[in-house]
Write a protein that holds these residues in place. Structure first.
Motif, PDB file in Angstrom:
ATOM      1  N   ALA A 121      -5.256  -1.797   6.944  1.00  0.00           N
ATOM      2  CA  ALA A 121      -5.977  -1.636   6.312  1.00  0.00           C
ATOM      3  C   ALA A 121      -6.397  -0.591   5.095  1.00  0.00           C
ATOM      4  O   ALA A 121      -6.979  -0.731   4.306  1.00  0.00           O
ATOM      5  N   ASP A 122      -6.169   0.484   6.197  1.00  0.00           N
ATOM      6  CA  ASP A 122      -6.819   1.661   5.475  1.00  0.00           C
ATOM      7  C   ASP A 122      -5.533   2.034   5.879  1.00  0.00           C
ATOM      8  O   ASP A 122      -5.677   3.118   7.217  1.00  0.00           O
ATOM      9  N   PRO A 123      -4.228   2.588   5.609  1.00  0.00           N
ATOM     10  CA  PRO A 123      -3.007   2.707   5.923  1.00  0.00           C
ATOM     11  C   PRO A 123      -3.068   4.877   5.252  1.00  0.00           C
ATOM     12  O   PRO A 123      -3.563   4.824   4.479  1.00  0.00           O
ATOM     13  N   SER A 124      -2.180   5.127   5.925  1.00  0.00           N
ATOM     14  CA  SER A 124      -2.053   6.729   5.911  1.00  0.00           C
ATOM     15  C   SER A 124      -0.263   7.227   5.385  1.00  0.00           C
ATOM     16  O   SER A 124       0.303   7.154   6.735  1.00  0.00           O
ATOM     17  N   GLY A 125       0.250   7.148   3.768  1.00  0.00           N
ATOM     18  CA  GLY A 125       1.439   7.671   4.965  1.00  0.00           C
ATOM     19  C   GLY A 125       1.484   9.044   3.281  1.00  0.00           C
ATOM     20  O   GLY A 125       0.541   9.415   2.944  1.00  0.00           O
ATOM     21  N   SER A 126       2.735   8.780   3.376  1.00  0.00           N
ATOM     22  CA  SER A 126       2.882  10.163   2.105  1.00  0.00           C
ATOM     23  C   SER A 126       2.643  10.097   1.023  1.00  0.00           C
ATOM     24  O   SER A 126       3.312  11.184   0.345  1.00  0.00           O
ATOM     25  N   GLY A 127       3.292   8.984   0.602  1.00  0.00           N
ATOM     26  CA  GLY A 127       3.770   8.385  -1.005  1.00  0.00           C
ATOM     27  C   GLY A 127       3.036   8.739  -2.416  1.00  0.00           C
ATOM     28  O   GLY A 127       1.813   8.922  -1.692  1.00  0.00           O
ATOM     29  N   PRO A 128       3.628   8.179  -3.282  1.00  0.00           N
ATOM     30  CA  PRO A 128       2.794   8.112  -4.617  1.00  0.00           C
ATOM     31  C   PRO A 128       1.312   7.680  -4.678  1.00  0.00           C
ATOM     32  O   PRO A 128       0.851   8.002  -5.961  1.00  0.00           O
ATOM     33  N   PHE A 129       0.737   6.439  -4.295  1.00  0.00           N
ATOM     34  CA  PHE A 129       0.107   6.063  -4.147  1.00  0.00           C
ATOM     35  C   PHE A 129      -0.518   5.415  -2.746  1.00  0.00           C
ATOM     36  O   PHE A 129       0.210   5.685  -1.704  1.00  0.00           O
ATOM     37  N   ARG A 130      -2.263   5.831  -2.518  1.00  0.00           N
ATOM     38  CA  ARG A 130      -3.203   5.363  -1.648  1.00  0.00           C
ATOM     39  C   ARG A 130      -3.284   3.656  -2.103  1.00  0.00           C
ATOM     40  O   ARG A 130      -3.960   3.459  -3.211  1.00  0.00           O
ATOM     41  N   VAL A 131      -4.173   3.601  -0.902  1.00  0.00           N
ATOM     42  CA  VAL A 131      -4.622   2.364  -0.445  1.00  0.00           C
ATOM     43  C   VAL A 131      -6.307   2.345  -1.133  1.00  0.00           C
ATOM     44  O   VAL A 131      -7.026   3.492  -0.487  1.00  0.00           O
ATOM     45  N   THR A 132      -6.521   1.873  -1.598  1.00  0.00           N
ATOM     46  CA  THR A 132      -7.936   1.478  -2.138  1.00  0.00           C
ATOM     47  C   THR A 132      -9.145   0.264  -1.539  1.00  0.00           C
ATOM     48  O   THR A 132      -9.760   0.305  -1.682  1.00  0.00           O
ATOM     49  N   GLY A 133      -8.398  -0.719  -1.522  1.00  0.00           N
ATOM     50  CA  GLY A 133      -9.023  -1.572  -1.907  1.00  0.00           C
ATOM     51  C   GLY A 133      -7.526  -2.669  -0.904  1.00  0.00           C
ATOM     52  O   GLY A 133      -6.756  -2.759  -1.893  1.00  0.00           O
ATOM     53  N   PHE A 134      -8.065  -3.831  -0.274  1.00  0.00           N
ATOM     54  CA  PHE A 134      -7.189  -4.754   0.265  1.00  0.00           C
ATOM     55  C   PHE A 134      -7.763  -5.781   0.487  1.00  0.00           C
ATOM     56  O   PHE A 134      -8.494  -6.330   1.119  1.00  0.00           O
ATOM     57  N   VAL A 135      -7.343  -7.069  -0.443  1.00  0.00           N
ATOM     58  CA  VAL A 135      -8.256  -8.686   0.524  1.00  0.00           C
ATOM     59  C   VAL A 135      -6.875  -9.107   0.317  1.00  0.00           C
ATOM     60  O   VAL A 135      -5.876  -9.667  -0.737  1.00  0.00           O
ATOM     61  N   PRO A 136      -5.994  -9.792   1.622  1.00  0.00           N
ATOM     62  CA  PRO A 136      -4.442 -10.619   2.022  1.00  0.00           C
ATOM     63  C   PRO A 136      -4.880 -11.943   1.166  1.00  0.00           C
ATOM     64  O   PRO A 136      -5.809 -12.637   0.334  1.00  0.00           O
ATOM     65  N   GLU A 181      -4.598 -11.865  -1.770  1.00  0.00           N
ATOM     66  CA  GLU A 181      -4.993 -11.897  -2.979  1.00  0.00           C
ATOM     67  C   GLU A 181      -4.858 -10.830  -3.719  1.00  0.00           C
ATOM     68  O   GLU A 181      -4.376 -10.618  -4.977  1.00  0.00           O
ATOM     69  N   ARG A 182      -5.146  -9.379  -3.435  1.00  0.00           N
ATOM     70  CA  ARG A 182      -4.528  -8.848  -4.111  1.00  0.00           C
ATOM     71  C   ARG A 182      -4.801  -7.181  -3.267  1.00  0.00           C
ATOM     72  O   ARG A 182      -5.577  -7.232  -2.455  1.00  0.00           O
ATOM     73  N   LEU A 183      -3.851  -6.050  -3.245  1.00  0.00           N
ATOM     74  CA  LEU A 183      -3.734  -4.891  -2.905  1.00  0.00           C
ATOM     75  C   LEU A 183      -4.161  -3.415  -4.129  1.00  0.00           C
ATOM     76  O   LEU A 183      -3.901  -4.125  -5.577  1.00  0.00           O
ATOM     77  N   GLU A 184      -5.032  -3.456  -3.906  1.00  0.00           N
ATOM     78  CA  GLU A 184      -4.899  -2.089  -4.807  1.00  0.00           C
ATOM     79  C   GLU A 184      -5.023  -0.038  -4.463  1.00  0.00           C
ATOM     80  O   GLU A 184      -5.645  -0.665  -3.001  1.00  0.00           O
ATOM     81  N   LEU A 185      -4.153  -0.116  -5.507  1.00  0.00           N
ATOM     82  CA  LEU A 185      -3.458   1.404  -5.358  1.00  0.00           C
ATOM     83  C   LEU A 185      -4.312   2.199  -5.987  1.00  0.00           C
ATOM     84  O   LEU A 185      -4.828   1.949  -7.501  1.00  0.00           O
ATOM     85  N   ALA A 186      -4.453   4.114  -5.995  1.00  0.00           N
ATOM     86  CA  ALA A 186      -4.962   4.816  -6.544  1.00  0.00           C
ATOM     87  C   ALA A 186      -3.831   5.949  -6.226  1.00  0.00           C
ATOM     88  O   ALA A 186      -2.826   5.656  -5.709  1.00  0.00           O
ATOM     89  N   PRO A 187      -3.274   7.419  -6.756  1.00  0.00           N
ATOM     90  CA  PRO A 187      -2.389   8.119  -7.603  1.00  0.00           C
ATOM     91  C   PRO A 187      -3.484   8.683  -5.792  1.00  0.00           C
ATOM     92  O   PRO A 187      -4.008   9.339  -6.171  1.00  0.00           O
ATOM     93  N   ASN A 188      -2.079   8.935  -5.848  1.00  0.00           N
ATOM     94  CA  ASN A 188      -2.479  10.715  -4.708  1.00  0.00           C
ATOM     95  C   ASN A 188      -2.108  11.489  -5.749  1.00  0.00           C
ATOM     96  O   ASN A 188      -0.954  12.372  -6.102  1.00  0.00           O
ATOM     97  N   THR A 189      -2.554  11.984  -6.052  1.00  0.00           N
ATOM     98  CA  THR A 189      -3.358  13.175  -6.649  1.00  0.00           C
ATOM     99  C   THR A 189      -1.940  14.514  -6.507  1.00  0.00           C
ATOM    100  O   THR A 189      -1.790  15.564  -6.295  1.00  0.00           O
TER     101      THR A 189
END
Length: 542
Positions: free
Chosen positions: A204-219, A221-229
């Motif tokens: 529900a609140d993951p942490s990787g090292s990729g170019p995007f990070r999770v900001t919202g998750f509704v099974p 229905e949708r997953l919202e990603l924000a940029p990893n600046t």
């Protein structure tokens, strides 16, 4: 068979528009994607939903030691450095590989990536005694790198990986092992008190090292990603303000969502709708892909496919060019798992083609006729990663194969269930009596393309040899390729394996996917590579 005997329109039925929540997502550079999956691929590190999961929640949120070069549309994708800068096998012991790691990478939670993080991520799927071992991630990971056994820290940015046998495929396989933050998981464990709950909280609140990070998750229905600046790779540092992933498993629902402006990008548009999509000003991207749409056949006791004449007849009985027309042209014509230009081709003696007379002759010789057809049952899905248009395509085959005395029954189930069944095998009760399974697969690496379907060591539940195909001859061919570390010699060995695979025909090779996806003209920086994958990170929006 005349085209009038079958149309996709009848199979698709009426379109239904799925309401996609877009309020508060109307920023100028939010890219909204309609996936073929029925649910959001898992976000905890190792995605499900097949390679669609890797594409949308693997390669966006996470990185792997090695990666695919997705920056070119006119060359085959190759493996390149990612979190590892270089690697090599130990010449004294070819079961050991040394990987040198980047020293400037941090996870989304701010903690450093290093050799200890690699060991931790190997343990999460291979070490049952590790406190963070997660059985739910094993099936979609270990089966993709079956020889990997352990990892050991050499120093802060050097790690040793050990395989059960010499395996020249390992650097390719490692594109599937995504690196999650050990510290972030530990914080979830400290909050929840047990590993299973910690992984649920991590998802529900993951942490990787990729170019995007999770900001919202509704099974579902949708997953919202924000940029990893602060992303470490400037070529993949996002220009977008965000990405929203929306599950839309039905082709017409995806098309309607695109045309109505609810999403900016859809996978696998309905073929009948492509002219309308183009006339409305949307772009269609496609490229021949190393991706096979097959029936994988059972070799279990009593299977109708044990007779090679029957297997050859099924491959000769239908007109792939006609099917290509019905798919709007977005399909490649297979001659095997790889095409004749590929270094693994090997020049098989059996020619996959449309030859109705020869197919009928073979079936008659095997004892079947219009009055005495051969009953076969095929398990498939209504949608899913790389499944193209599975119901219409299977119904086309069902009709076409009647001309060669096949009586085909379809068993349609949910995609993720089908994918799970794929690892359980033709003799498992999950097969529901099926003699073939329709799961598409990528052919970019030799293990994925051929080894897992022809080795006696990959029988269920180890990997995806659902049909239990293989023998000493194939095991020897695989061992020859796997223990050859020089590229040209390994390609030649893989050509010998592919030649015998096509000749024995453990598949009905139906199509190569061209990966059509439709996008708004606002989406820029799109590179559709000759790969099953596509990289969202460099994209932008006008």
């Amino acid at each position: 068979m005349a085209l009038s005997r079958y149309t996709f329109a009848a199979a698709f039925g009426a379109a239904s528009v799925l309401s996609v929540p877009v309020a508060a997502l109307a920023q100028d550079k939010i890219l909204r994607i309609g996936m073929t999956a029925a649910d959001i691929p898992r976000t905890l590190g190792q995605p499900d939903q097949g390679f669609e999961g890797n594409r949308f929640t693997g390669m966006t949120i996470y990185d792997s030691l090695t990666a695919w070069d997705l920056s070119k549309e006119d060359e085959a994708s190759v493996v390149i450095a990612s979190l590892a800068t270089d690697w090599g096998v130990d010449p004294e012991d070819t079961t050991k590989w040394i990987f040198t790691l980047r020293d400037d990478v941090t996870f989304h939670d701010g903690t450093p990536f290093n050799a200890e993080a690699v060991v931790w991520n190997v343990q999460k799927v291979l070490d049952e005694d590790a406190p963070h071992f997660d059985a739910s991630q094993v099936g979609v990971t270990a089966s993709r790198m079956p020889t990997l056994r352990s990892a050991r820290v050499i120093d802060e940015f050097t790690v040793e990986l050990t395989t059960s046998e010499p395996d020249s495929f390992l650097p390719i396989n490692l594109t599937n092992l995504f690196m999650a933050s050990p510290s972030h998981w530990q914080a979830k464990f400290d909050e929840t008190g047990d590993a299973e709950s910690a992984w649920a909280a991590f998802a529900a609140d993951p942490s990787g090292s990729g170019p995007f990070r999770v900001t919202g998750f509704v099974p579902r229905e949708r997953l919202e990603l924000a940029p990893n600046t602060d992303y470490w790779n400037p070529d993949r540092t996002p220009k977008l303000d965000g990405v929203v992933l929306v599950p839309l498993p039905e082709a017409n629902a995806r098309t309607a969502a695109l045309l109505s402006g609810q999403v900016d990008w859809i996978e696998a548009p309905a073929p009948d709708a492509i002219p309308q999509i183009e006339s409305r000003g949307f772009n269609i991207y496609a490229n021949p892909q190393p991706h096979v749409w097959p029936w994988q056949l059972s070799f279990a006791e009593g299977s109708p496919w044990l007779d090679i004449r029957v297997r050859h007849a099924a491959n000769l009985c239908f007109d792939r060019e006609e099917l290509q027309i019905l798919l709007g042209g977005y399909m490649g014509l297979p001659k095997g798992t790889v095409d004749p230009t590929h270094p693994w081709w090997g020049n098989p003696d059996f020619d996959i083609r449309y030859d109705l007379d020869e197919a009928q002759r073979l079936m008659s010789e095997a004892g079947f006729s219009a009055e005495n057809p051969l009953a076969v049952k095929v398990q498939t899905s209504a949608s899913g990663s790389g499944q193209m248009q599975p119901i219409p395509m299977n119904e086309y085959l069902q009709q076409a194969l009647r001309d060669c005395y096949f009586d085909v029954e379809l068993d349609v189930i949910e995609w993720n269930t089908l994918f799970t069944n794929w690892r359980r095998g033709a003799t498992d009760e999950s097969a529901n009596g099926a003699h073939a399974i329709n799961v598409t697969f990528a052919t970019m690496d030799p293990f994925f393309a051929m080894v897992r379907f022809s080795s006696t060591g990959t029988f269920p539940p180890v990997s995806n040899n659902w049909g239990y195909f293989g023998n000493d001859e194939f095991d020897a061919l695989i061992a020859d390729a796997r223990t050859t570390f020089e590229d040209d010699a390994r390609d030649a060995a893989l050509g010998r394996l592919h030649k015998r695979l096509v000749e024995e025909a453990p598949f009905v090779w139906v199509a190569h996917d061209a990966g059509p996806r439709a996008m708004s003209t606002r989406v820029t920086g799109v590179v559709q590579p000759k790969s099953w994958f596509i990289d969202i990170a460099p994209m932008d929006m006008d």
